[in-house]
Motif scaffolding. Structure first.
Motif, PDB file in Angstrom:
ATOM      1  N   GLN A 112      -1.754   8.946   3.068  1.00 46.20           N
ATOM      2  CA  GLN A 112      -3.187   8.637   3.194  1.00 46.20           C
ATOM      3  C   GLN A 112      -3.635   9.168   4.547  1.00 46.20           C
ATOM      4  O   GLN A 112      -2.813   9.689   5.310  1.00 46.20           O
ATOM      5  N   CYS A 113      -4.894   9.030   4.875  1.00 45.08           N
ATOM      6  CA  CYS A 113      -5.369   9.375   6.215  1.00 45.08           C
ATOM      7  C   CYS A 113      -4.547   8.592   7.238  1.00 45.08           C
ATOM      8  O   CYS A 113      -4.280   7.401   7.049  1.00 45.08           O
ATOM      9  N   MET A 114      -4.143   9.262   8.307  1.00 40.72           N
ATOM     10  CA  MET A 114      -3.284   8.624   9.320  1.00 40.72           C
ATOM     11  C   MET A 114      -4.110   7.881  10.384  1.00 40.72           C
ATOM     12  O   MET A 114      -3.562   7.245  11.255  1.00 40.72           O
ATOM     13  N   HIS A 115      -5.411   8.008  10.327  1.00 40.48           N
ATOM     14  CA  HIS A 115      -6.293   7.395  11.329  1.00 40.48           C
ATOM     15  C   HIS A 115      -5.770   7.700  12.737  1.00 40.48           C
ATOM     16  O   HIS A 115      -5.396   6.787  13.499  1.00 40.48           O
ATOM     17  N   CYS A 116      -5.765   9.010  13.023  1.00 41.01           N
ATOM     18  CA  CYS A 116      -5.228   9.514  14.288  1.00 41.01           C
ATOM     19  C   CYS A 116      -5.922   8.851  15.478  1.00 41.01           C
ATOM     20  O   CYS A 116      -7.109   8.529  15.421  1.00 41.01           O
ATOM     21  N   GLN A 117      -5.185   8.709  16.558  1.00 37.43           N
ATOM     22  CA  GLN A 117      -5.746   8.120  17.780  1.00 37.43           C
ATOM     23  C   GLN A 117      -6.859   9.004  18.357  1.00 37.43           C
ATOM     24  O   GLN A 117      -7.873   8.503  18.815  1.00 37.43           O
ATOM     25  N   ALA A 120      -8.719  14.951  14.961  1.00 36.34           N
ATOM     26  CA  ALA A 120      -9.272  16.305  14.943  1.00 36.34           C
ATOM     27  C   ALA A 120     -10.527  16.364  14.074  1.00 36.34           C
ATOM     28  O   ALA A 120     -11.462  17.112  14.361  1.00 36.34           O
ATOM     29  N   CYS A 121     -10.545  15.556  13.003  1.00 34.85           N
ATOM     30  CA  CYS A 121     -11.708  15.575  12.093  1.00 34.85           C
ATOM     31  C   CYS A 121     -12.958  15.103  12.838  1.00 34.85           C
ATOM     32  O   CYS A 121     -14.047  15.666  12.666  1.00 34.85           O
ATOM     33  N   VAL A 122     -12.809  14.080  13.665  1.00 30.00           N
ATOM     34  CA  VAL A 122     -13.948  13.540  14.427  1.00 30.00           C
ATOM     35  C   VAL A 122     -14.451  14.591  15.403  1.00 30.00           C
ATOM     36  O   VAL A 122     -15.652  14.841  15.534  1.00 30.00           O
ATOM     37  N   ALA A 154     -10.007  21.045  10.029  1.00 29.77           N
ATOM     38  CA  ALA A 154      -9.402  20.599  11.284  1.00 29.77           C
ATOM     39  C   ALA A 154      -8.224  19.648  11.088  1.00 29.77           C
ATOM     40  O   ALA A 154      -7.310  19.633  11.909  1.00 29.77           O
ATOM     41  N   CYS A 155      -8.234  18.858  10.015  1.00 30.49           N
ATOM     42  CA  CYS A 155      -7.223  17.798   9.864  1.00 30.49           C
ATOM     43  C   CYS A 155      -5.813  18.380   9.744  1.00 30.49           C
ATOM     44  O   CYS A 155      -5.520  19.126   8.817  1.00 30.49           O
ATOM     45  N   PRO A 156      -4.906  18.031  10.640  1.00 26.42           N
ATOM     46  CA  PRO A 156      -3.548  18.586  10.573  1.00 26.42           C
ATOM     47  C   PRO A 156      -2.744  18.032   9.404  1.00 26.42           C
ATOM     48  O   PRO A 156      -1.683  18.562   9.076  1.00 26.42           O
ATOM     49  N   PHE A 157      -3.237  16.947   8.769  1.00 23.19           N
ATOM     50  CA  PHE A 157      -2.537  16.362   7.627  1.00 23.19           C
ATOM     51  C   PHE A 157      -3.183  16.752   6.290  1.00 23.19           C
ATOM     52  O   PHE A 157      -2.756  16.288   5.246  1.00 23.19           O
ATOM     53  N   GLU A 158      -4.206  17.570   6.343  1.00 23.23           N
ATOM     54  CA  GLU A 158      -4.901  18.065   5.143  1.00 23.23           C
ATOM     55  C   GLU A 158      -5.354  16.899   4.249  1.00 23.23           C
ATOM     56  O   GLU A 158      -5.086  16.863   3.059  1.00 23.23           O
TER      57      GLU A 158
HETATM   58  S1  SF4 Z   1      -7.510  14.199  11.417  1.00 21.68           S
HETATM   59 FE1  SF4 Z   1      -6.947  13.861   9.252  1.00 21.68          FE
HETATM   60  S2  SF4 Z   1      -5.350  12.271   9.282  1.00 21.68           S
HETATM   61 FE2  SF4 Z   1      -6.359  12.265  11.315  1.00 21.68          FE
HETATM   62  S3  SF4 Z   1      -7.973  10.720  11.128  1.00 21.68           S
HETATM   63 FE3  SF4 Z   1      -8.932  12.676  10.586  1.00 21.68          FE
HETATM   64  S4  SF4 Z   1      -8.715  12.839   8.331  1.00 21.68           S
HETATM   65 FE4  SF4 Z   1      -7.315  11.229   9.027  1.00 21.68          FE
END
Ligand code: SF4
Ligand code: SF4
Ligand code: SF4
Length: 310
Positions: A112-117, A120-122, A154-158
């Motif tokens: 699932q989305c990793m909710h990165c600290q 990159a998406c933000v 941008a998301c490294p986890f696609e």
């Molecule tokens: S960069 Fe990808 S994995 Fe990280 S918070 Fe955004 S959508 Fe989720």
């Protein structure tokens, strides 16, 4: 032109290298990670692949119920990804592990989305439709979204998916961290609340890191000595323990450096060279065009073969 996300990051890496020649004032970057976010510890050694987390997620988020064929094996034959109709999926991997009866033993991995600290998406979202909340959740505001889909690039986890099937009001879709639930005292994400084997533990990220380290210390033979997400891309709210290397369950090998550090540094450097922001986003646009063309081509090939759309 066919461009993958990886080739995009190569391009960004090359641009970053040239940016490195700039004075340090142009490269200032500060983490915007919240100080005490929630997180979820996924212990792959406890997951039995029941897929109840998929069902609970669909229920909480009003998504279509996941497919439930008579035999789970048909589901696990293909490797699935979260998409616009499923925020989380569980895959099965055979990595050479053998059970007590000398049979291949599977490892199941929820994604699932990793909710990165520092997501990159933000950082890629030019209109602020994606934001990192104090709870740790990366939230999406459909009213601000202009559908550029740079977050997907941008998301490294696609992870982020797009509602291509909705021509009127398409949205970017991804795990919400069940924000409405976790922002209330004692609330749990749907998946963590239902998991029957405690493979999913919800709590403060700092506490979960302590729990994970304790499990590693007390069970040295059970786990590989790595907490995935502790440092990858600057740390993620979802962290993993496993008995097999993480790349064998499709968790990508990523640098510790947060992706926004690279992308924002490049943006600042390009702007300081008086590049127009339009030029930068033009480059991103070309990349998206290439990605879309590639996706369309895959769909056409699948149709020609009589299979489902890619
Ligand atoms: S960069 Fe990808 S994995 Fe990280 S918070 Fe955004 S959508 Fe989720
Ligand atoms: S509910 Fe728990 S045990 Fe079942 S598949 Fe999901 S994470 Fe694994
Ligand atoms: S946190 Fe909520 S939205 Fe995310 S995978 Fe779990 S149930 Fe789904």
């Amino acid at each position: 032109m066919q461009l993958s996300r990886r080739s995009f990051f190569k391009f960004m890496g090359a641009a970053g290298a040239s940016a490195a020649a700039r004075p340090s004032t142009a490269l200032a970057w500060e983490s915007k990670a919240p100080p005490d976010p929630y997180g979820c510890l996924v212990d792959l050694t406890r997951c039995v692949g029941c897929r109840k987390c998929e069902e609970a997620c669909a229920g909480v988020n009003k998504l279509p119920p996941p497919e439930r064929p008579d035999c789970q094996c048909t589901i696990f034959e293909k490797k699935r990804r979260p998409d616009a109709k499923a925020y989380t999926v569980v895959n099965r991997y055979f990595t050479g592990k053998i059970d007590g009866f000398h049979n291949p033993s599977p490892t199941f991995a929820k994604v699932q989305c990793m909710h990165c600290q520092d997501p990159a998406c933000v950082s890629a979202c030019i209109v602020g439709a994606l934001t990192k909340d104090e709870t740790g959740a990366v939230r999406y505001d459909v009213n601000k979204c202009i559908g550029c889909r740079y977050c997907m690039v941008a998301c490294p986890f696609e992870i982020p998916a797009y509602e291509y099937f909705d021509p009127i009001t398409p949205r970017v879709m991804k795990c919400t961290f069940c924000y409405e639930r976790i922002s209330k005292e004692g609330g749990l994400p749907g998946c963590a609340a239902i998991c029957p084997t405690e493979a999913l533990t919800f709590g403060k990220r700092k506490t979960l890191l302590k729990v994970a380290k304790k499990r590693l210390k007390e069970n040295p033979g059970r786990y590989i000595n790595h907490i995935y997400g502790e440092t990858e891309v600057g740390g993620t709210s979802w962290i993993y323990l496993s008995e097999v290397p993480f790349d064998k369950v499709n968790l990508p090998v990523l640098p510790d450096k947060p992706s926004p550090k690279l992308s924002e540094t490049i943006q600042h450097s390009l702007f300081s060279y008086l590049w127009s922001p339009l030029a930068l986003f033009g480059v991103l646009g070309i990349f998206m065009y290439g990605s879309n063309k590639s996706a369309e081509k895959k769909k056409e090939t699948a149709k020609e073969k009589g299979g489902p759309d890619a």
